[in-house]
Motif scaffolding. Structure first.
Motif, PDB file in Angstrom:
ATOM      1  N   UNK A 109      -8.235   6.872 -10.824  1.00 29.04           N
ATOM      2  CA  UNK A 109      -7.759   6.323  -9.615  1.00 29.04           C
ATOM      3  C   UNK A 109      -7.692   4.856  -9.583  1.00 29.04           C
ATOM      4  N   UNK A 110      -7.096   4.180 -10.593  1.00 27.03           N
ATOM      5  CA  UNK A 110      -6.849   2.866 -10.614  1.00 27.03           C
ATOM      6  C   UNK A 110      -6.079   2.245  -9.340  1.00 27.03           C
ATOM      7  N   UNK A 111      -4.996   3.134  -9.092  1.00 27.75           N
ATOM      8  CA  UNK A 111      -4.086   2.944  -8.075  1.00 27.75           C
ATOM      9  C   UNK A 111      -4.853   3.094  -6.819  1.00 27.75           C
ATOM     10  N   UNK A 112      -5.400   4.120  -6.506  1.00 27.25           N
ATOM     11  CA  UNK A 112      -6.244   4.304  -5.352  1.00 27.25           C
ATOM     12  C   UNK A 112      -7.570   3.316  -5.107  1.00 27.25           C
ATOM     13  N   UNK A 113      -7.838   3.021  -6.342  1.00 23.59           N
ATOM     14  CA  UNK A 113      -8.872   1.853  -6.047  1.00 23.59           C
ATOM     15  C   UNK A 113      -8.458   0.461  -5.509  1.00 23.59           C
ATOM     16  N   UNK A 114      -7.127   0.256  -6.037  1.00 26.27           N
ATOM     17  CA  UNK A 114      -6.575  -1.111  -5.501  1.00 26.27           C
ATOM     18  C   UNK A 114      -6.123  -0.851  -4.169  1.00 26.27           C
ATOM     19  N   UNK A 115      -5.622   0.169  -3.531  1.00 27.94           N
ATOM     20  CA  UNK A 115      -5.573   0.454  -2.236  1.00 27.94           C
ATOM     21  C   UNK A 115      -6.731   0.282  -1.549  1.00 27.94           C
ATOM     22  N   UNK A 119       0.883  -1.121   0.053  1.00 27.06           N
ATOM     23  CA  UNK A 119      -0.117  -0.033  -0.242  1.00 27.06           C
ATOM     24  C   UNK A 119       1.036   1.457  -0.060  1.00 27.06           C
ATOM     25  N   UNK A 120       1.904   1.381   0.922  1.00 29.14           N
ATOM     26  CA  UNK A 120       2.693   2.396   0.957  1.00 29.14           C
ATOM     27  C   UNK A 120       3.442   2.831  -0.346  1.00 29.14           C
ATOM     28  N   UNK A 121       3.867   1.413  -0.909  1.00 28.37           N
ATOM     29  CA  UNK A 121       4.781   1.604  -2.193  1.00 28.37           C
ATOM     30  C   UNK A 121       3.770   2.259  -3.347  1.00 28.37           C
ATOM     31  N   UNK A 122       2.499   1.544  -3.370  1.00 28.22           N
ATOM     32  CA  UNK A 122       1.486   2.031  -4.400  1.00 28.22           C
ATOM     33  C   UNK A 122       1.145   3.632  -4.411  1.00 28.22           C
ATOM     34  N   UNK A 123       0.963   3.823  -3.138  1.00 29.86           N
ATOM     35  CA  UNK A 123       0.648   5.253  -2.867  1.00 29.86           C
ATOM     36  C   UNK A 123       1.658   6.303  -3.134  1.00 29.86           C
ATOM     37  N   UNK A 124       3.015   5.917  -3.110  1.00 35.36           N
ATOM     38  CA  UNK A 124       4.265   6.803  -3.344  1.00 35.36           C
ATOM     39  C   UNK A 124       4.381   6.721  -4.958  1.00 35.36           C
ATOM     40  N   UNK A 125       4.000   5.599  -5.398  1.00 32.99           N
ATOM     41  CA  UNK A 125       4.213   5.626  -6.981  1.00 32.99           C
ATOM     42  C   UNK A 125       3.086   6.629  -7.690  1.00 32.99           C
ATOM     43  N   UNK A 126       1.914   6.513  -7.037  1.00 36.90           N
ATOM     44  CA  UNK A 126       1.078   7.346  -7.549  1.00 36.90           C
ATOM     45  C   UNK A 126       1.479   8.932  -7.503  1.00 36.90           C
TER      46      UNK A 126
END
Length: 284
Positions: free
Chosen positions: A248-254, A197-204
């Motif tokens: 919001x694909x990344x946020x949706x996955x989170x 989750x942290x990694x995905x949010x940082x990449x976003x």
């Protein structure tokens, strides 16, 4: 007790035993014990010492050898997992990332008026979501391979610190890590999922926000649970709903990950900062 000390004791004790016996026999026991009886008692005494003290030392040495063999096997397994993770990262993950970049470029072209019809746009959105999900699965697999099999083999916090350092080096963004969340508050599955989750949010943030600074904060809230926040000083969301289709694909996955683990998830603009917050409330 060290392995070499055990070997030394096993070699020395019989010698000391027979030497001490001969000294005592010749100095004090000759009037009471004949030479023939003393010669018979000497091997018997060595046998008794061997069966009592030396057997324990041999058992201890076998335990040490077993532990050493287990450590070697664990090290070999970790090295193999790291090699597999590196191959996945350098191969499949990089290819999926390039494919996602090209899909993002197609999306920008469509918004600029390239003229996709509805059916083509739907197919494109489904393809983009599929690529994103596969990319997420691969990255989770890499994280799972790199994460130690046993919690004691490597601190989880070290993985978080390495993630921040690599992200800072690869992107050039200024990243501040403020972490007081104890890893004992998390299960093994929660550690892997929170890491992702942290990694995905940082990449976003890197891909969409145009930020210069990024804050990653983990807080232990005691009886109330814990809180993890990723904050940036970027441009924020293009739409009032950051999970709206197309952004919001990344946020949706989170959010999906948070829902599966009964975490709460919020993503909102707060003044000059954008905040993505994951929280877990303890229930008693």
């Amino acid at each position: 007790m060290l392995y070499k000390h055990l070997k030394s004791l096993i070699l020395i004790i019989p010698t000391l035993t027979i030497g001490l016996w001969e000294y005592v026999r010749h100095s004090f026991l000759l009037p009471y014990i004949s030479m023939d009886l003393g010669n018979w008692l000497a091997p018997l005494l060595v046998f008794l010492v061997t069966m009592t003290l030396l057997r324990k030392l041999f058992a201890k040495m076998e335990v040490l050898q077993e532990e050493l063999q287990q450590e070697r096997e664990a090290k070999a397994a970790l090295e193999e997992r790291e090699n597999i993770a590196r191959e996945l990262h350098d191969g499949i993950a990089q290819s999926l990332f390039l494919l996602s970049v090209r899909l993002d470029r197609m999306d920008r072209m469509d918004r600029n008026g390239s003229g996709m019809n509805d059916s083509l746009r739907t197919a494109y959105q489904n393809l983009r979501k599929t690529v994103y999900e596969v990319n997420e699965y691969v990255r989770q697999a890499i994280a799972g391979l790199r994460y130690p099999v046993t919690p004691a083999s490597k601190p989880w916090m070290e993985s978080v610190q390495r993630l921040v350092e690599e992200f800072r080096r690869d992107t050039g963004l200024s990243v501040v890590l403020l972490w007081s969340l104890s890893e004992q508050r998390l299960t093994l599955k929660e550690k892997v999922e929170l890491y992702s989750t942290v990694r995905e949010a940082m990449i976003n943030v890197y891909k969409h926000a145009g930020a210069e600074r990024l804050w990653v904060e983990g807080t232990d809230r005691g009886d109330r649970g814990w809180r993890c926040e990723i904050r940036d000083d970027g441009a924020g969301f293009r739409r009032s709903d950051p999970l709206e289709r197309g952004e919001g694909f990344g946020l949706a996955m989170i959010r999906e990950r948070a829902d599966k683990l009964n975490w709460s998830f919020t993503a909102a603009r707060d003044g000059e900062h954008t905040r993505v917050v994951i929280e877990k409330e303890e229930r008693w």
